[in-house]
Write a protein that holds these residues in place. Structure first.
Motif, PDB file in Angstrom:
ATOM      1  N   ASN A 204     -17.323 -25.644  19.246  1.00 51.34           N
ATOM      2  CA  ASN A 204     -17.709 -25.539  17.832  1.00 51.34           C
ATOM      3  C   ASN A 204     -18.278 -26.878  17.393  1.00 51.34           C
ATOM      4  OD1 ASN A 204     -17.946 -24.890  15.108  1.00 51.34           O
ATOM      5  ND2 ASN A 204     -15.890 -25.651  14.667  1.00 51.34           N
ATOM      6  N   LYS A 205     -19.556 -26.902  17.056  1.00 48.20           N
ATOM      7  CA  LYS A 205     -20.213 -28.169  16.742  1.00 48.20           C
ATOM      8  C   LYS A 205     -20.739 -28.210  15.309  1.00 48.20           C
ATOM      9  CE  LYS A 205     -21.453 -29.397  21.461  1.00 48.20           C
ATOM     10  NZ  LYS A 205     -22.468 -30.013  22.339  1.00 48.20           N
ATOM     11  N   THR A 206     -20.149 -27.399  14.439  1.00 46.08           N
ATOM     12  CA  THR A 206     -20.571 -27.348  13.036  1.00 46.08           C
ATOM     13  C   THR A 206     -19.564 -28.061  12.154  1.00 46.08           C
ATOM     14  OG1 THR A 206     -21.709 -25.241  13.349  1.00 46.08           O
ATOM     15  CG2 THR A 206     -21.087 -25.812  11.100  1.00 46.08           C
ATOM     16  N   GLY A 215     -27.253 -36.405   8.943  1.00 48.71           N
ATOM     17  CA  GLY A 215     -28.280 -35.721   9.715  1.00 48.71           C
ATOM     18  C   GLY A 215     -28.613 -36.423  11.016  1.00 48.71           C
ATOM     19  N   TYR A 216     -28.674 -37.756  10.991  1.00 49.84           N
ATOM     20  CA  TYR A 216     -29.012 -38.501  12.211  1.00 49.84           C
ATOM     21  C   TYR A 216     -27.870 -38.438  13.218  1.00 49.84           C
ATOM     22  CZ  TYR A 216     -33.091 -40.262   9.801  1.00 49.84           C
ATOM     23  OH  TYR A 216     -34.291 -40.334   9.144  1.00 49.84           O
ATOM     24  N   LEU A 217     -26.634 -38.529  12.729  1.00 47.59           N
ATOM     25  CA  LEU A 217     -25.484 -38.417  13.610  1.00 47.59           C
ATOM     26  C   LEU A 217     -25.464 -37.031  14.262  1.00 47.59           C
ATOM     27  CD1 LEU A 217     -21.926 -39.720  13.054  1.00 47.59           C
ATOM     28  CD2 LEU A 217     -22.229 -37.317  13.631  1.00 47.59           C
ATOM     29  N   ALA A 218     -25.685 -35.990  13.459  1.00 47.34           N
ATOM     30  CA  ALA A 218     -25.706 -34.627  13.984  1.00 47.34           C
ATOM     31  C   ALA A 218     -26.820 -34.462  15.018  1.00 47.34           C
ATOM     32  CB  ALA A 218     -25.882 -33.627  12.838  1.00 47.34           C
ATOM     33  N   LEU A 223     -24.914 -31.840  17.028  1.00 46.18           N
ATOM     34  CA  LEU A 223     -24.045 -31.187  16.058  1.00 46.18           C
ATOM     35  C   LEU A 223     -24.876 -30.510  14.972  1.00 46.18           C
ATOM     36  CD1 LEU A 223     -21.469 -34.110  15.608  1.00 46.18           C
ATOM     37  CD2 LEU A 223     -21.466 -32.292  17.335  1.00 46.18           C
ATOM     38  N   THR A 224     -24.216 -29.711  14.140  1.00 47.57           N
ATOM     39  CA  THR A 224     -24.872 -29.067  13.009  1.00 47.57           C
ATOM     40  C   THR A 224     -24.165 -29.476  11.727  1.00 47.57           C
ATOM     41  OG1 THR A 224     -25.526 -27.154  14.332  1.00 47.57           O
ATOM     42  CG2 THR A 224     -25.501 -26.871  11.940  1.00 47.57           C
ATOM     43  N   GLN A 225     -24.910 -30.102  10.848  1.00 49.79           N
ATOM     44  CA  GLN A 225     -24.379 -30.518   9.550  1.00 49.79           C
ATOM     45  C   GLN A 225     -24.744 -29.478   8.497  1.00 49.79           C
ATOM     46  OE1 GLN A 225     -25.026 -34.500   6.924  1.00 49.79           O
ATOM     47  NE2 GLN A 225     -26.869 -33.294   7.211  1.00 49.79           N
ATOM     48  N   GLU A 226     -23.752 -29.020   7.748  1.00 48.89           N
ATOM     49  CA  GLU A 226     -23.988 -28.162   6.591  1.00 48.89           C
ATOM     50  C   GLU A 226     -23.431 -28.899   5.388  1.00 48.89           C
ATOM     51  OE1 GLU A 226     -25.583 -24.793   4.740  1.00 48.89           O
ATOM     52  OE2 GLU A 226     -25.652 -25.364   6.858  1.00 48.89           O
ATOM     53  N   SER A 227     -24.213 -28.991   4.316  1.00 45.91           N
ATOM     54  CA  SER A 227     -23.778 -29.796   3.177  1.00 45.91           C
ATOM     55  C   SER A 227     -23.640 -28.987   1.903  1.00 45.91           C
ATOM     56  CB  SER A 227     -24.766 -30.947   2.934  1.00 45.91           C
ATOM     57  OG  SER A 227     -26.034 -30.448   2.566  1.00 45.91           O
ATOM     58  N   LEU A 310     -13.918 -36.158  12.405  1.00 45.16           N
ATOM     59  CA  LEU A 310     -14.790 -35.097  12.891  1.00 45.16           C
ATOM     60  C   LEU A 310     -14.147 -34.269  14.000  1.00 45.16           C
ATOM     61  CD1 LEU A 310     -18.270 -36.863  12.914  1.00 45.16           C
ATOM     62  CD2 LEU A 310     -17.683 -34.791  11.651  1.00 45.16           C
ATOM     63  N   LYS A 311     -13.275 -34.896  14.764  1.00 46.18           N
ATOM     64  CA  LYS A 311     -12.611 -34.178  15.849  1.00 46.18           C
ATOM     65  C   LYS A 311     -11.758 -33.014  15.328  1.00 46.18           C
ATOM     66  CE  LYS A 311     -12.370 -37.977  19.182  1.00 46.18           C
ATOM     67  NZ  LYS A 311     -11.463 -38.944  19.876  1.00 46.18           N
ATOM     68  N   ALA A 312     -11.378 -33.088  14.047  1.00 51.11           N
ATOM     69  CA  ALA A 312     -10.596 -32.001  13.455  1.00 51.11           C
ATOM     70  C   ALA A 312     -11.432 -30.739  13.272  1.00 51.11           C
ATOM     71  CB  ALA A 312     -10.014 -32.446  12.112  1.00 51.11           C
TER      72      ALA A 312
END
Length: 315
Positions: A204-206, A215-218, A223-227, A310-312
């Protein structure tokens, strides 16, 4: 309107500077050291690390202040003009820089840390994001995401740019700048390695965040960033967007909603309450508080805390 006000401020600044002569700040400068001003916390730390003992760095935007809406006062412009070096992230973030450049002289070395980085386009995942994209273009963001510092790989490019520009202006200290940059880059390499190892095998990478600062980290780590909000933490989503996010959280089995300590977290808290999802801090490093700086927290330590958080979500 902001630019008109800023123009008036610049005029007042010019008159004030001509009348003031030597400021109190001049008398406190360390003899022979390069005097630098950096806009917000990450630029402050990167510049400080590269300069080392060769210089002193002043943080322009005060600790705990939201830098998205910052506009420099006449006093701030005087501080920049009085410095040997001025470091900022990019004109997509510090949109006001182009308005003060005419007030700087040849003695001011101006460094755009993200100058060699190709900025990502702002993503639009909803009508709210589309509206904000248009607003960003109106305010000279040109539809680009400026948050490069949330990716340690991009930070290495910023550190290299700062070292290069300083070396060209102060060639007798080039070896010092390059050594300092190399030492800091080793820390960034270790940080990058930790992020790679944490997410390479994740199923799970969301992750769901308060505002779209990662966005750059994702992008860097797949990964997928949703804001909840868009590029600015002050944007409030519509009820339709909140309903959309509620379904998104359910469909993607989101376990954590990340909020920011230095921004209004009311919407994130409301969404967490409605969905029963845990709230955790994810720091976009746009600013550190005075307490954090006093306790010795740095870009590296906060990014390590972000990784733990983020690991959570990403497992």
């Amino acid at each position: 309107m902001k630019r008109i006000i800023l123009g008036i401020g610049l005029l007042a600044f010019g008159l004030t500077l001509a009348a003031c002569g030597t400021s109190d700040q001049d008398t406190t400068k360390s003899e022979g050291k390069i005097q630098a001003v950096a806009t917000f916390y990450p630029m402050y730390e990167f510049t400080k690390e590269v300069l080392g003992d060769a210089g002193e760095v002043k943080l322009l935007i005060p600790a705990g202040t939201e830098p998205h809406d910052y506009e420099p006062s006449a006093k701030d412009i005087a501080t920049i003009s009085d410095a040997d070096v001025f470091v900022y992230n990019s004109e997509s973030f510090e949109t006001w820089v182009e308005n003060i450049e005419d007030n700087l002289s040849d003695k001011n070395l101006v460094i755009e840390a993200a100058d060699e980085i190709e900025l990502l386009d702002l993503e639009t995942t909803s009508e709210d994001d589309h509206d904000e994209l248009e607003e960003a273009e109106d305010h000279d963001h040109e539809g680009k995401d400026p948050h490069v510092w949330t990716d340690p790989v991009m930070v290495k490019a910023q550190v290299a740019e700062i070292a290069k520009e300083l070396s060209e202006r102060y060639p007798d200290q080039k070896a010092t700048f390059e050594k300092n940059a190399a030492n800091y880059t080793k820390k960034l390499d270790a940080l990058d390695q930790s992020y790679q190892e944490a997410f390479v095998n994740a199923s799970n990478k969301t992750f769901l965040v308060q505002h779209a600062a990662f966005g750059y980290l994702a992008h860097q780590y797949g990964l997928t960033q949703e804001s909840i909000a868009g590029i600015s933490p002050d944007q409030e989503p519509t009820p339709a967007r909140l309903a959309e996010l509620k379904h998104y959280a359910e469909d993607h089995q989101v376990k954590v909603i990340y909020f920011e300590e230095n921004a209004n977290s009311k919407v994130a808290e409301t969404l967490a309450k409605e969905t029963g999802i845990e709230l955790m801090v994810l720091n976009p490093l746009e600013s550190l508080t005075k307490e954090q700086m006093k306790e010795g927290e740095t870009y590296i330590t906060v990014m390590e805390e972000n990784l733990t958080a983020l690991k959570a979500s990403i497992k």
